[in-house]
Design a protein around this motif. Sequence first.
Motif, PDB file in Angstrom:
ATOM      1  N   THR A 348       0.872  -1.181   0.000  1.00 19.95           N
ATOM      2  CA  THR A 348       0.000   0.000   0.000  1.00 19.95           C
ATOM      3  C   THR A 348       0.901   1.221   0.000  1.00 19.95           C
ATOM      4  OG1 THR A 348      -0.133  -0.183   2.400  1.00 19.95           O
ATOM      5  CG2 THR A 348      -2.012  -1.017   1.145  1.00 19.95           C
ATOM      6  N   PHE A 349       0.328   2.327  -0.486  1.00 21.20           N
ATOM      7  CA  PHE A 349       1.173   3.497  -0.738  1.00 21.20           C
ATOM      8  C   PHE A 349       0.819   4.660   0.187  1.00 21.20           C
ATOM      9  CE2 PHE A 349       1.150   0.904  -4.550  1.00 21.20           C
ATOM     10  CZ  PHE A 349       2.510   0.802  -4.822  1.00 21.20           C
ATOM     11  N   GLU A 350       1.000   4.451   1.484  1.00 21.24           N
ATOM     12  CA  GLU A 350       0.849   5.570   2.397  1.00 21.24           C
ATOM     13  C   GLU A 350       2.083   6.469   2.266  1.00 21.24           C
ATOM     14  OE1 GLU A 350       0.164   2.485   3.137  1.00 21.24           O
ATOM     15  OE2 GLU A 350      -1.681   2.323   4.294  1.00 21.24           O
ATOM     16  N   THR A 351       1.992   7.676   2.855  1.00 20.90           N
ATOM     17  CA  THR A 351       3.062   8.669   2.636  1.00 20.90           C
ATOM     18  C   THR A 351       4.470   8.151   2.959  1.00 20.90           C
ATOM     19  OG1 THR A 351       1.400  10.323   3.147  1.00 20.90           O
ATOM     20  CG2 THR A 351       3.671  11.083   3.046  1.00 20.90           C
ATOM     21  N   PRO A 352       4.703   7.448   4.091  1.00 17.23           N
ATOM     22  CA  PRO A 352       6.076   6.992   4.349  1.00 17.23           C
ATOM     23  C   PRO A 352       6.588   6.083   3.233  1.00 17.23           C
ATOM     24  CG  PRO A 352       4.673   6.596   6.271  1.00 17.23           C
ATOM     25  CD  PRO A 352       3.782   7.047   5.167  1.00 17.23           C
ATOM     26  N   MET A 353       5.699   5.215   2.708  1.00 15.34           N
ATOM     27  CA  MET A 353       6.104   4.294   1.641  1.00 15.34           C
ATOM     28  C   MET A 353       6.396   5.067   0.347  1.00 15.34           C
ATOM     29  SD  MET A 353       6.773   1.215   0.872  1.00 15.34           S
ATOM     30  CE  MET A 353       6.600  -0.175  -0.244  1.00 15.34           C
ATOM     31  N   LEU A 354       5.567   6.104   0.070  1.00 13.67           N
ATOM     32  CA  LEU A 354       5.825   6.897  -1.137  1.00 13.67           C
ATOM     33  C   LEU A 354       7.209   7.531  -1.079  1.00 13.67           C
ATOM     34  CD1 LEU A 354       2.369   8.661  -1.686  1.00 13.67           C
ATOM     35  CD2 LEU A 354       3.397   6.871  -3.090  1.00 13.67           C
ATOM     36  N   LEU A 396      21.618  13.607  -1.615  1.00 16.67           N
ATOM     37  CA  LEU A 396      21.301  14.185  -0.302  1.00 16.67           C
ATOM     38  C   LEU A 396      19.854  14.631  -0.144  1.00 16.67           C
ATOM     39  CD1 LEU A 396      24.558  16.173   0.476  1.00 16.67           C
ATOM     40  CD2 LEU A 396      23.746  14.062   1.506  1.00 16.67           C
ATOM     41  N   VAL A 397      19.212  15.096  -1.214  1.00 21.17           N
ATOM     42  CA  VAL A 397      17.836  15.606  -1.025  1.00 21.17           C
ATOM     43  C   VAL A 397      16.811  14.476  -1.178  1.00 21.17           C
ATOM     44  CG1 VAL A 397      16.168  17.391  -1.585  1.00 21.17           C
ATOM     45  CG2 VAL A 397      18.602  17.911  -1.667  1.00 21.17           C
ATOM     46  N   PRO A 398      16.621  13.919  -2.407  1.00 17.85           N
ATOM     47  CA  PRO A 398      15.676  12.785  -2.429  1.00 17.85           C
ATOM     48  C   PRO A 398      16.285  11.542  -1.790  1.00 17.85           C
ATOM     49  CG  PRO A 398      16.489  13.237  -4.644  1.00 17.85           C
ATOM     50  CD  PRO A 398      17.132  14.235  -3.751  1.00 17.85           C
ATOM     51  N   GLY A 399      17.561  11.592  -1.436  1.00 17.04           N
ATOM     52  CA  GLY A 399      18.171  10.509  -0.666  1.00 17.04           C
ATOM     53  C   GLY A 399      17.946  10.758   0.813  1.00 17.04           C
ATOM     54  N   ALA A 400      18.880  11.466   1.433  1.00 15.68           N
ATOM     55  CA  ALA A 400      18.832  11.635   2.893  1.00 15.68           C
ATOM     56  C   ALA A 400      17.562  12.355   3.379  1.00 15.68           C
ATOM     57  CB  ALA A 400      20.080  12.380   3.351  1.00 15.68           C
ATOM     58  N   VAL A 401      17.234  13.493   2.737  1.00 20.57           N
ATOM     59  CA  VAL A 401      16.111  14.294   3.261  1.00 20.57           C
ATOM     60  C   VAL A 401      14.778  13.554   3.095  1.00 20.57           C
ATOM     61  CG1 VAL A 401      14.851  16.474   3.017  1.00 20.57           C
ATOM     62  CG2 VAL A 401      17.339  16.467   2.919  1.00 20.57           C
ATOM     63  N   PHE A 402      14.574  12.886   1.954  1.00 24.09           N
ATOM     64  CA  PHE A 402      13.328  12.129   1.769  1.00 24.09           C
ATOM     65  C   PHE A 402      13.223  11.010   2.820  1.00 24.09           C
ATOM     66  CE2 PHE A 402      11.300  12.768  -2.670  1.00 24.09           C
ATOM     67  CZ  PHE A 402      11.408  14.134  -2.533  1.00 24.09           C
ATOM     68  N   ALA A 403      14.374  10.384   3.151  1.00 21.46           N
ATOM     69  CA  ALA A 403      14.323   9.312   4.149  1.00 21.46           C
ATOM     70  C   ALA A 403      13.983   9.877   5.529  1.00 21.46           C
ATOM     71  CB  ALA A 403      15.658   8.572   4.192  1.00 21.46           C
ATOM     72  N   ILE A 404      14.479  11.073   5.822  1.00 20.23           N
ATOM     73  CA  ILE A 404      14.126  11.711   7.104  1.00 20.23           C
ATOM     74  C   ILE A 404      12.611  11.953   7.139  1.00 20.23           C
ATOM     75  CG2 ILE A 404      14.339  13.847   8.465  1.00 20.23           C
ATOM     76  CD1 ILE A 404      17.284  13.988   7.363  1.00 20.23           C
ATOM     77  N   MET A 405      12.080  12.468   6.027  1.00 22.43           N
ATOM     78  CA  MET A 405      10.632  12.730   5.977  1.00 22.43           C
ATOM     79  C   MET A 405       9.842  11.425   6.091  1.00 22.43           C
ATOM     80  SD  MET A 405      10.536  15.531   3.010  1.00 22.43           S
ATOM     81  CE  MET A 405      11.172  17.178   3.251  1.00 22.43           C
ATOM     82  N   ALA A 406      10.334  10.398   5.393  1.00 24.36           N
ATOM     83  CA  ALA A 406       9.659   9.098   5.476  1.00 24.36           C
ATOM     84  C   ALA A 406       9.628   8.634   6.934  1.00 24.36           C
ATOM     85  CB  ALA A 406      10.385   8.073   4.602  1.00 24.36           C
ATOM     86  N   GLY A 407      10.762   8.780   7.620  1.00 21.46           N
ATOM     87  CA  GLY A 407      10.858   8.365   9.022  1.00 21.46           C
ATOM     88  C   GLY A 407       9.908   9.155   9.912  1.00 21.46           C
ATOM     89  N   VAL A 408       9.825  10.454   9.666  1.00 25.76           N
ATOM     90  CA  VAL A 408       8.940  11.288  10.496  1.00 25.76           C
ATOM     91  C   VAL A 408       7.481  10.863  10.291  1.00 25.76           C
ATOM     92  CG1 VAL A 408       8.063  13.642  10.842  1.00 25.76           C
ATOM     93  CG2 VAL A 408      10.525  13.248  10.629  1.00 25.76           C
ATOM     94  N   TYR A 409       7.062  10.676   9.019  1.00 19.56           N
ATOM     95  CA  TYR A 409       5.676  10.256   8.769  1.00 19.56           C
ATOM     96  C   TYR A 409       5.405   8.879   9.385  1.00 19.56           C
ATOM     97  CZ  TYR A 409       4.539  14.058   5.549  1.00 19.56           C
ATOM     98  OH  TYR A 409       4.265  15.291   5.011  1.00 19.56           O
ATOM     99  N   TYR A 410       6.422   7.998   9.314  1.00 15.79           N
ATOM    100  CA  TYR A 410       6.246   6.616   9.782  1.00 15.79           C
ATOM    101  C   TYR A 410       6.070   6.563  11.303  1.00 15.79           C
ATOM    102  CZ  TYR A 410       7.635   1.624  10.200  1.00 15.79           C
ATOM    103  OH  TYR A 410       7.685   0.284  10.453  1.00 15.79           O
ATOM    104  N   TRP A 411       6.901   7.335  12.017  1.00 15.77           N
ATOM    105  CA  TRP A 411       6.901   7.235  13.484  1.00 15.77           C
ATOM    106  C   TRP A 411       6.055   8.314  14.177  1.00 15.77           C
ATOM    107  CZ3 TRP A 411      12.543   6.100  12.297  1.00 15.77           C
ATOM    108  CH2 TRP A 411      12.782   4.712  12.319  1.00 15.77           C
TER     109      TRP A 411
END
Lengths: 536, 51
Positions: A348-354, A396-411
Amino acid sequence: MANTIHADHAHDHDHDHKPHGLKRWLFATNHKDIGTMYLVFALVMFFMGGAMALVIRAELFQPGLQFVDPQFFNSMTTVHALLMIFGGVMPAWTGLANWMIPMQVGAPDMALPRLNNFSFWILPFAFTLLLLTFVVPGGAPAGGWTLYPPLVLQMGDGFPLMIFAIHLMGASSILGAINVIVTIMNMRAPGMGLLNMPLFCWTWLITAYLLIAVMPVLAGAVTMLLTDHFFGTSFFSAAGGGDPVMFQHIFWFFGHPEVYILILPAFGIVSEIIPAFSRKPLFGYETMVYASASIAFLSFIVWAHHMFTVGMPLAGQLFFMLSTMLIAVPTGVKVFNWCATMWKGSITFETPMLFAIAFLFLFTIGGFSGLMLAVVPADFQYHDTYFVVAHFHYVLVPGAVFAIMAGVYYWLPKWTGRMYDEKLGKAHFWCSTIGVNVLFFPQHFLGLAGMPRRIPDYSTQFADWNMVSSVGAFIFGFSQLLFVAVVWKAARSGAPAPQRPWEGAHGLEWELPTPAPYHSWETPPPPSVIARGAEH
Amino acid sequence: MAERMGSEGTAAGQDDRDRARRVRRNAIVLGLVALAFYVGFILMAVTGVRG
């Protein structure tokens, strides 16, 4: 079982002695409070660094000098980089580590809580010093974040402020890293082996070792710059028998592992999110651990690929080219494993997965352009062009920063006890993803056409793609206001979140009540809970 | 019973003390490693070690 856990933690709620007011934050020793401070600090720095990026892109919207003079433009590029790397991405990772590592390993807190407080509170002073350089004679650093002598030694009165700021940032990172290693090695719940840990803990453990090995090297390099400037030494002055290229070697011995410090925790987060939303265990857990460790090891023997053009023996060129290419092997293992995890999953494609999937595609683009840059003869053409800018921004942006955002949405549901607005989250994702590609993809074309980096003006042949890139920058920059709105709305008025909002999520943090109690795991989780949490 | 609880408490206390010692020792060792890298690279530059 869930009831038992709830009952255990009812006790926690009874004794949820939270200090109040300013003291709670000033004297914080609670890992969650310190994690929150790190994350808020990182967000502020992202916005300040982002504002500087928008000044850069506004100036480059069309050829000619429009808004700022060249010296200030150079300060913008330099301080933008320092803020984003040391003030944005690194503190964001430390914030996530503070929040999640104790919860994921079944510990009540970080091993050294007062050191934790100290690590954080160093940072605001460090960045105040750095930003003060804007108002002293001679202005802010403008020679690039790499601080190459002799250019950096021509800086004005801000020079010692900048050096001291970098020392403080380094000290903060080293203390934070010591805390992470000591916590993971000593505070894991009984029965939780190293290979039962979630990958976020593993990648952070490896990152922490990298930090301890390389931040002192940066500190050593800037100390030598300081003594060259004020005390008559000639470490990097050819006139005095020194060697300016020596600085580049020392800087990049720090600088390349630094790249992996910025990206390894991202690998950890993506390795948690993809299995959760694919409803499958992570494919090849152990190979992920070994691949991360291999990447960390290789990061120490590739530094000179940043400086092929200074001239070096053919054997050196070959060694650094081939060792750099070797990094593609463990990285390829990781990309393969993430794809294999999704294969035939119930996705499923919730925001963290996107954000995690965007990471997978876009980070890989950054990886491929890195591989192109590793080829010595090609690098002679690409060096110091916008192709390099495009490459590392994709990492760094769609790499590191996107992963930070994914983590924030996830947790976020676990932290706040409330769900974020999925529609707004997805809107944030699409604006960011479209913006970031419009911003950085054309920079590949500009670089291949020969546009140098770090210039405020350019030849008219580069006008079209610069205009497109600047439009992308403004789309991406303003989309981030949406992120703040989503988090704010969730924290204030989001729907109550269940204990495990993502049905496929595993890990000890999801065994805790939601929101996570102020003091979690005061008694270690029982083996059955650890076993359930460790279903990778 | 009270005696057993007491001995368990002592054992737990001993575990905590051991862990605190381990934490302190690990933190000091890692700090020294960081210091060694700092001093090492400066010494390398002072003595002019070249590849």
